[in-house]
Design a protein around this motif. Structure first.
Motif, PDB file in Angstrom:
ATOM      1  N   SER A  51       2.312   7.193   3.325  1.00 21.13           N
ATOM      2  CA  SER A  51       1.678   7.955   4.407  1.00 21.13           C
ATOM      3  C   SER A  51       0.540   7.191   5.074  1.00 21.13           C
ATOM      4  N   LEU A  52       0.339   7.504   6.346  1.00 24.06           N
ATOM      5  CA  LEU A  52      -0.788   6.984   7.121  1.00 24.06           C
ATOM      6  C   LEU A  52      -1.398   8.145   7.885  1.00 24.06           C
ATOM      7  N   PHE A  53      -2.708   8.347   7.736  1.00 28.93           N
ATOM      8  CA  PHE A  53      -3.416   9.365   8.508  1.00 28.93           C
ATOM      9  C   PHE A  53      -4.018   8.676   9.723  1.00 28.93           C
ATOM     10  N   PHE A  54      -3.653   9.140  10.904  1.00 25.76           N
ATOM     11  CA  PHE A  54      -3.870   8.399  12.149  1.00 25.76           C
ATOM     12  C   PHE A  54      -4.517   9.309  13.195  1.00 25.76           C
ATOM     13  N   GLU A  55      -5.343   8.718  14.051  1.00 25.07           N
ATOM     14  CA  GLU A  55      -6.043   9.488  15.095  1.00 25.07           C
ATOM     15  C   GLU A  55      -6.085   8.691  16.388  1.00 25.07           C
ATOM     16  N   TYR A  56      -6.029   9.404  17.516  1.00 28.25           N
ATOM     17  CA  TYR A  56      -6.222   8.744  18.811  1.00 28.25           C
ATOM     18  C   TYR A  56      -6.923   9.694  19.776  1.00 28.25           C
ATOM     19  N   GLN A  57      -7.458   9.115  20.844  1.00 32.21           N
ATOM     20  CA  GLN A  57      -8.165   9.869  21.871  1.00 32.21           C
ATOM     21  C   GLN A  57      -7.175  10.281  22.959  1.00 32.21           C
ATOM     22  N   ASN A  58      -7.102  11.568  23.218  1.00 36.06           N
ATOM     23  CA  ASN A  58      -6.123  12.142  24.142  1.00 36.06           C
ATOM     24  C   ASN A  58      -6.691  12.223  25.555  1.00 36.06           C
ATOM     25  N   GLY A 118      -2.923  21.151  17.474  1.00 38.40           N
ATOM     26  CA  GLY A 118      -2.040  19.992  17.442  1.00 38.40           C
ATOM     27  C   GLY A 118      -0.732  20.239  18.170  1.00 38.40           C
ATOM     28  N   LYS A 119      -0.299  21.487  18.212  1.00 33.50           N
ATOM     29  CA  LYS A 119       0.917  21.834  18.955  1.00 33.50           C
ATOM     30  C   LYS A 119       0.649  21.877  20.457  1.00 33.50           C
ATOM     31  N   ILE A 120      -0.545  22.352  20.829  1.00 35.28           N
ATOM     32  CA  ILE A 120      -0.888  22.470  22.251  1.00 35.28           C
ATOM     33  C   ILE A 120      -1.232  21.107  22.854  1.00 35.28           C
ATOM     34  N   LYS A 121      -1.916  20.266  22.086  1.00 33.45           N
ATOM     35  CA  LYS A 121      -2.244  18.882  22.473  1.00 33.45           C
ATOM     36  C   LYS A 121      -3.130  18.805  23.715  1.00 33.45           C
ATOM     37  N   LEU A 122      -4.178  19.640  23.726  1.00 31.64           N
ATOM     38  CA  LEU A 122      -5.131  19.602  24.837  1.00 31.64           C
ATOM     39  C   LEU A 122      -6.544  19.262  24.363  1.00 31.64           C
ATOM     40  N   THR A 123      -6.697  18.928  23.093  1.00 31.18           N
ATOM     41  CA  THR A 123      -8.015  18.564  22.571  1.00 31.18           C
ATOM     42  C   THR A 123      -8.274  17.082  22.790  1.00 31.18           C
ATOM     43  N   HIS A 124      -9.549  16.712  22.689  1.00 30.44           N
ATOM     44  CA  HIS A 124      -9.929  15.326  22.935  1.00 30.44           C
ATOM     45  C   HIS A 124      -9.377  14.391  21.871  1.00 30.44           C
ATOM     46  N   GLN A 125      -9.368  14.851  20.621  1.00 30.77           N
ATOM     47  CA  GLN A 125      -8.824  14.055  19.529  1.00 30.77           C
ATOM     48  C   GLN A 125      -7.550  14.685  19.005  1.00 30.77           C
ATOM     49  N   LEU A 126      -6.574  13.816  18.682  1.00 34.50           N
ATOM     50  CA  LEU A 126      -5.353  14.276  18.035  1.00 34.50           C
ATOM     51  C   LEU A 126      -5.141  13.450  16.771  1.00 34.50           C
ATOM     52  N   PHE A 127      -4.864  14.150  15.686  1.00 27.09           N
ATOM     53  CA  PHE A 127      -4.657  13.518  14.389  1.00 27.09           C
ATOM     54  C   PHE A 127      -3.196  13.669  13.991  1.00 27.09           C
ATOM     55  N   MET A 128      -2.681  12.680  13.278  1.00 22.86           N
ATOM     56  CA  MET A 128      -1.291  12.724  12.841  1.00 22.86           C
ATOM     57  C   MET A 128      -1.162  12.362  11.375  1.00 22.86           C
ATOM     58  N   GLU A 129      -0.352  13.138  10.660  1.00 18.60           N
ATOM     59  CA  GLU A 129       0.110  12.721   9.338  1.00 18.60           C
ATOM     60  C   GLU A 129       1.431  12.001   9.548  1.00 18.60           C
ATOM     61  N   PHE A 178       0.839  -1.200   0.000  1.00 15.55           N
ATOM     62  CA  PHE A 178       0.000   0.000   0.000  1.00 15.55           C
ATOM     63  C   PHE A 178       0.873   1.250   0.000  1.00 15.55           C
ATOM     64  N   ASP A 179       0.442   2.247  -0.758  1.00 16.14           N
ATOM     65  CA  ASP A 179       1.171   3.518  -0.738  1.00 16.14           C
ATOM     66  C   ASP A 179       0.397   4.625  -0.046  1.00 16.14           C
ATOM     67  N   GLY A 180      -0.629   4.263   0.702  1.00 13.69           N
ATOM     68  CA  GLY A 180      -1.370   5.214   1.510  1.00 13.69           C
ATOM     69  C   GLY A 180      -2.386   4.486   2.375  1.00 13.69           C
ATOM     70  N   GLY A 181      -2.758   5.122   3.498  1.00 14.84           N
ATOM     71  CA  GLY A 181      -3.746   4.490   4.366  1.00 14.84           C
ATOM     72  C   GLY A 181      -4.220   5.439   5.448  1.00 14.84           C
ATOM     73  N   LEU A 182      -5.240   4.997   6.165  1.00 17.51           N
ATOM     74  CA  LEU A 182      -5.733   5.770   7.300  1.00 17.51           C
ATOM     75  C   LEU A 182      -6.181   4.831   8.406  1.00 17.51           C
ATOM     76  N   MET A 183      -6.182   5.374   9.626  1.00 14.36           N
ATOM     77  CA  MET A 183      -6.623   4.638  10.810  1.00 14.36           C
ATOM     78  C   MET A 183      -7.293   5.645  11.743  1.00 14.36           C
ATOM     79  N   LEU A 184      -8.606   5.822  11.568  1.00 16.20           N
ATOM     80  CA  LEU A 184      -9.360   6.807  12.344  1.00 16.20           C
ATOM     81  C   LEU A 184     -10.425   6.122  13.204  1.00 16.20           C
ATOM     82  N   ARG A 185     -10.545   6.588  14.450  1.00 17.27           N
ATOM     83  CA  ARG A 185     -11.514   6.048  15.420  1.00 17.27           C
ATOM     84  C   ARG A 185     -11.358   4.533  15.560  1.00 17.27           C
TER      85      ARG A 185
END
Length: 276
Positions: A113-120, A204-215, A82-89
Protein backbone atom coordinates in the motif's frame (compact mmCIF):
# COMPACT_ATOMS: atom_id res chain seq x y z
CA UNK A 1 -4.41 19.80 8.34
CA UNK A 2 -1.94 17.81 10.42
CA UNK A 3 -4.61 16.19 12.54
CA UNK A 4 -6.68 15.17 9.50
CA UNK A 5 -3.65 13.68 7.75
CA UNK A 6 -2.59 11.76 10.84
CA UNK A 7 -6.12 10.50 11.41
CA UNK A 8 -6.48 9.25 7.84
CA UNK A 9 -3.01 7.73 7.88
CA UNK A 10 -3.79 5.79 11.07
CA UNK A 11 -6.86 4.34 9.34
CA UNK A 12 -4.83 3.24 6.34
CA UNK A 13 -1.73 1.82 8.04
CA UNK A 14 -1.07 -1.90 8.21
CA UNK A 15 1.84 -3.63 9.98
CA UNK A 16 4.92 -3.62 7.76
CA UNK A 17 8.50 -4.77 7.82
CA UNK A 18 10.00 -1.94 5.72
CA UNK A 19 8.09 1.36 5.39
CA UNK A 20 9.15 4.37 3.31
CA UNK A 21 8.11 7.99 3.88
CA UNK A 22 8.70 9.62 0.48
CA UNK A 23 9.28 13.35 0.88
CA UNK A 24 9.10 12.89 4.64
CA UNK A 25 10.69 16.27 5.40
CA UNK A 26 11.25 16.85 9.10
CA UNK A 27 9.61 13.57 10.07
CA UNK A 28 6.34 15.13 11.21
CA UNK A 29 4.40 11.90 10.51
CA UNK A 30 6.96 9.52 12.02
CA UNK A 31 5.02 9.29 15.29
CA UNK A 32 2.06 7.84 13.39
CA UNK A 33 3.85 4.93 11.71
CA UNK A 34 6.82 4.32 14.03
CA UNK A 35 5.09 1.57 16.03
CA UNK A 36 3.41 -0.04 13.02
CA UNK A 37 6.58 -0.59 11.00
CA UNK A 38 9.67 -2.50 12.01
CA UNK A 39 12.04 -0.51 9.80
CA UNK A 40 11.36 3.07 8.71
CA UNK A 41 13.07 5.06 5.95
CA UNK A 42 12.55 8.81 5.57
CA UNK A 43 13.49 10.17 2.14
CA UNK A 44 13.81 13.86 1.38
CA UNK A 45 15.88 15.97 -1.01
CA UNK A 46 16.69 18.55 1.68
CA UNK A 47 19.51 17.79 4.11
CA UNK A 48 18.23 20.53 6.42
CA UNK A 49 14.83 18.84 6.65
CA UNK A 50 16.43 15.47 7.39
CA UNK A 51 18.60 17.02 10.10
CA UNK A 52 15.45 18.53 11.61
CA UNK A 53 13.86 15.07 11.48
CA UNK A 54 16.78 13.61 13.39
CA UNK A 55 16.35 16.20 16.14
CA UNK A 56 12.64 15.46 16.35
CA UNK A 57 13.02 11.68 16.37
CA UNK A 58 14.82 10.77 19.57
CA UNK A 59 17.23 7.86 19.53
CA UNK A 60 16.51 6.93 15.89
CA UNK A 61 18.83 3.90 15.89
CA UNK A 62 16.72 2.17 18.53
CA UNK A 63 13.64 2.92 16.45
CA UNK A 64 15.21 1.50 13.26
CA UNK A 65 14.72 4.76 11.39
CA UNK A 66 17.01 5.64 8.48
CA UNK A 67 17.50 8.97 6.69
CA UNK A 68 18.10 9.17 2.94
CA UNK A 69 18.74 12.32 0.89
CA UNK A 70 17.52 11.60 -2.62
CA UNK A 71 15.29 12.65 -5.50
CA UNK A 72 12.05 10.65 -5.31
CA UNK A 73 12.13 10.23 -9.09
CA UNK A 74 15.51 8.44 -8.81
CA UNK A 75 15.46 6.39 -5.62
CA UNK A 76 18.45 4.39 -4.30
CA UNK A 77 16.50 1.26 -3.41
CA UNK A 78 16.24 -2.18 -4.88
CA UNK A 79 12.93 -3.15 -6.46
CA UNK A 80 10.17 -4.78 -4.41
CA UNK A 81 11.59 -4.16 -0.94
CA UNK A 82 8.99 -2.01 0.85
CA UNK A 83 5.62 -3.32 1.96
CA UNK A 84 4.17 0.09 2.79
CA UNK A 85 4.74 3.78 2.18
CA UNK A 86 3.33 7.27 2.04
CA UNK A 87 3.67 10.36 -0.13
CA UNK A 88 2.04 13.41 1.49
CA UNK A 89 2.52 17.10 0.57
CA UNK A 90 5.09 16.04 -2.00
CA UNK A 91 3.62 15.58 -5.45
CA UNK A 92 2.58 19.26 -5.77
CA UNK A 93 6.29 20.08 -6.10
CA UNK A 94 6.53 17.95 -9.27
CA UNK A 95 5.10 19.16 -12.56
CA UNK A 96 5.08 15.65 -14.09
CA UNK A 97 4.20 13.25 -11.24
CA UNK A 98 4.36 10.11 -13.38
CA UNK A 99 8.07 9.51 -12.72
CA UNK A 100 7.58 9.66 -8.93
CA UNK A 101 4.63 7.27 -9.09
CA UNK A 102 6.59 4.87 -11.29
CA UNK A 103 9.51 4.85 -8.81
CA UNK A 104 7.15 4.28 -5.89
CA UNK A 105 5.65 1.35 -7.76
CA UNK A 106 9.12 -0.08 -8.44
CA UNK A 107 10.35 -0.11 -4.84
CA UNK A 108 7.07 -1.36 -3.33
CA UNK A 109 6.16 -5.02 -3.25
CA UNK A 110 3.21 -6.26 -5.34
CA UNK A 111 -0.06 -5.63 -3.51
CA UNK A 112 1.51 -3.37 -0.89
CA UNK A 113 0.00 0.00 0.00
CA UNK A 114 0.86 3.65 -0.56
CA UNK A 115 -0.96 6.52 1.16
CA UNK A 116 -0.93 9.40 -1.31
CA UNK A 117 -2.11 13.03 -1.41
CA UNK A 118 -2.38 15.77 -4.02
CA UNK A 119 -3.69 19.32 -4.33
CA UNK A 120 -6.98 19.50 -6.24
CA UNK A 121 -7.30 22.45 -8.60
CA UNK A 122 -11.06 21.78 -9.01
CA UNK A 123 -11.77 22.63 -5.39
CA UNK A 124 -14.83 24.59 -4.30
CA UNK A 125 -12.84 27.77 -3.58
CA UNK A 126 -11.42 27.84 -7.12
CA UNK A 127 -14.86 27.25 -8.62
CA UNK A 128 -16.37 30.10 -6.60
CA UNK A 129 -13.54 32.43 -7.67
CA UNK A 130 -14.22 31.52 -11.31
CA UNK A 131 -17.95 32.15 -10.88
CA UNK A 132 -17.18 35.60 -9.42
CA UNK A 133 -14.79 36.35 -12.28
CA UNK A 134 -11.56 36.39 -10.24
CA UNK A 135 -10.05 33.57 -12.26
CA UNK A 136 -10.66 31.66 -15.46
CA UNK A 137 -12.75 28.49 -15.74
CA UNK A 138 -10.13 27.27 -18.21
CA UNK A 139 -7.64 26.84 -15.35
CA UNK A 140 -10.14 24.59 -13.57
CA UNK A 141 -11.46 22.57 -16.51
CA UNK A 142 -8.13 21.98 -18.24
CA UNK A 143 -6.55 18.63 -17.39
CA UNK A 144 -2.97 19.92 -17.33
CA UNK A 145 -1.21 20.80 -14.02
CA UNK A 146 -1.69 24.39 -12.82
CA UNK A 147 1.29 26.17 -11.28
CA UNK A 148 -0.39 28.29 -8.58
CA UNK A 149 2.96 29.66 -7.43
CA UNK A 150 6.61 28.92 -8.17
CA UNK A 151 7.22 25.14 -8.10
CA UNK A 152 3.80 24.45 -6.59
CA UNK A 153 1.30 22.64 -8.81
CA UNK A 154 -2.36 21.75 -8.41
CA UNK A 155 -3.94 18.96 -10.45
CA UNK A 156 -7.35 17.86 -11.65
CA UNK A 157 -8.67 14.58 -10.21
CA UNK A 158 -9.02 13.11 -13.70
CA UNK A 159 -5.40 13.83 -14.53
CA UNK A 160 -4.01 12.34 -11.31
CA UNK A 161 -6.28 9.30 -11.34
CA UNK A 162 -5.27 8.56 -14.91
CA UNK A 163 -1.60 8.56 -13.90
CA UNK A 164 -2.16 6.66 -10.67
CA UNK A 165 -4.06 3.84 -12.36
CA UNK A 166 -1.02 3.04 -14.50
CA UNK A 167 0.82 1.89 -11.36
CA UNK A 168 -1.75 1.42 -8.56
CA UNK A 169 -5.28 0.35 -7.75
CA UNK A 170 -7.31 3.06 -6.01
CA UNK A 171 -8.92 1.48 -2.94
CA UNK A 172 -10.26 4.63 -1.27
CA UNK A 173 -10.36 8.41 -1.82
CA UNK A 174 -10.75 10.95 0.99
CA UNK A 175 -11.39 14.68 0.80
CA UNK A 176 -9.73 17.15 3.15
CA UNK A 177 -9.50 20.88 3.75
CA UNK A 178 -13.16 21.82 3.97
CA UNK A 179 -12.34 23.76 7.14
CA UNK A 180 -9.28 25.27 5.53
CA UNK A 181 -8.48 28.34 7.63
CA UNK A 182 -7.92 26.52 10.89
CA UNK A 183 -6.28 29.49 12.64
CA UNK A 184 -9.60 31.31 12.50
CA UNK A 185 -12.06 28.45 12.91
CA UNK A 186 -10.68 25.50 14.80
CA UNK A 187 -8.87 27.37 17.55
CA UNK A 188 -12.35 27.92 18.99
CA UNK A 189 -14.24 24.94 17.58
CA UNK A 190 -11.89 21.95 17.72
CA UNK A 191 -14.74 19.56 17.01
CA UNK A 192 -14.70 20.75 13.41
CA UNK A 193 -11.46 18.80 12.98
CA UNK A 194 -13.28 15.64 14.00
CA UNK A 195 -16.06 16.52 11.58
CA UNK A 196 -13.47 16.96 8.82
CA UNK A 197 -12.22 13.44 9.51
CA UNK A 198 -15.72 11.97 9.64
CA UNK A 199 -16.72 13.61 6.35
CA UNK A 200 -13.49 12.64 4.54
CA UNK A 201 -14.87 9.52 2.76
CA UNK A 202 -17.92 11.42 1.49
CA UNK A 203 -15.81 14.39 0.42
CA UNK A 204 -13.55 11.96 -1.42
CA UNK A 205 -16.49 10.95 -3.60
CA UNK A 206 -17.45 14.57 -4.34
CA UNK A 207 -13.83 15.65 -5.02
CA UNK A 208 -14.31 19.37 -4.42
CA UNK A 209 -11.93 19.80 -1.47
CA UNK A 210 -8.50 21.38 -1.74
CA UNK A 211 -6.73 18.18 -0.73
CA UNK A 212 -7.51 14.67 -1.90
CA UNK A 213 -6.02 11.59 -0.26
CA UNK A 214 -5.83 8.11 -1.74
CA UNK A 215 -5.27 4.64 -0.35
CA UNK A 216 -3.40 2.95 -3.18
CA UNK A 217 -2.41 -0.66 -3.78
CA UNK A 218 0.51 -1.57 -6.01
CA UNK A 219 -0.43 -2.82 -9.48
CA UNK A 220 2.41 -4.98 -10.68
CA UNK A 221 2.87 -8.21 -12.59
CA UNK A 222 4.91 -10.84 -10.81
CA UNK A 223 7.98 -11.42 -12.94
CA UNK A 224 10.57 -14.13 -12.75
CA UNK A 225 13.52 -12.20 -11.37
CA UNK A 226 15.61 -12.28 -8.22
CA UNK A 227 13.76 -9.42 -6.50
CA UNK A 228 10.37 -11.15 -6.29
CA UNK A 229 9.93 -13.24 -3.19
CA UNK A 230 13.16 -11.89 -1.72
CA UNK A 231 12.96 -10.96 1.97
CA UNK A 232 14.93 -7.80 2.83
CA UNK A 233 17.37 -8.07 5.71
CA UNK A 234 17.37 -6.02 8.88
CA UNK A 235 20.09 -3.63 7.72
CA UNK A 236 19.64 -0.62 5.44
CA UNK A 237 22.35 -1.97 3.12
CA UNK A 238 20.15 -4.96 2.36
CA UNK A 239 17.68 -2.74 0.46
CA UNK A 240 19.94 -0.05 -1.00
CA UNK A 241 21.06 0.10 -4.61
CA UNK A 242 23.19 2.57 -6.57
CA UNK A 243 20.88 5.10 -8.24
CA UNK A 244 23.48 5.83 -10.90
CA UNK A 245 24.19 2.45 -12.49
CA UNK A 246 20.87 1.00 -11.16
CA UNK A 247 22.35 -2.42 -10.47
CA UNK A 248 25.18 -2.08 -7.98
CA UNK A 249 24.88 -3.00 -4.33
CA UNK A 250 26.64 -0.81 -1.76
CA UNK A 251 29.33 -1.34 0.84
CA UNK A 252 30.86 0.83 3.56
CA UNK A 253 34.13 2.42 2.42
CA UNK A 254 36.12 5.04 4.34
CA UNK A 255 33.14 6.66 6.05
CA UNK A 256 30.98 6.61 2.91
CA UNK A 257 29.12 4.09 0.80
CA UNK A 258 30.62 2.76 -2.41
CA UNK A 259 28.87 1.09 -5.32
CA UNK A 260 30.42 -2.31 -5.96
CA UNK A 261 29.51 -2.09 -9.65
CA UNK A 262 30.39 1.43 -10.87
CA UNK A 263 32.50 2.68 -7.96
CA UNK A 264 30.43 5.79 -7.25
CA UNK A 265 30.75 7.12 -3.70
CA UNK A 266 27.86 8.34 -1.56
CA UNK A 267 28.54 10.53 1.44
CA UNK A 268 27.45 9.27 4.85
CA UNK A 269 27.28 12.12 7.36
CA UNK A 270 25.25 12.57 10.56
CA UNK A 271 23.59 9.19 9.82
CA UNK A 272 22.22 10.61 6.56
CA UNK A 273 23.17 8.90 3.30
CA UNK A 274 23.34 11.40 0.43
CA UNK A 275 22.28 10.03 -2.98
CA UNK A 276 21.57 13.38 -4.67
Amino acid sequence: LDRLEKGLLKRALKPTSWFVDLGGGDGRLHEVYKDVSQHKVIVDYSLDMLLAAQKKITDPRNQNTYFIAADITNLPFQSNVFDGGLMLRVIHHIQEPSSALEEANRILKPGSSLFFEYQNKKNINSILKAVMGFTSFKNILDQSPLEVKHLFWNYSPGYIEGLVRQYFYIDQVYGGGIFWNRKIITTRVKKLEDLDLMLAPLLGKIKLTHQLFMELRVKKEVKEDKTFGKTPGNNILSILQCNRCKIGSLEYFKGSLKCEQCGRMFLLSNNIIDFR
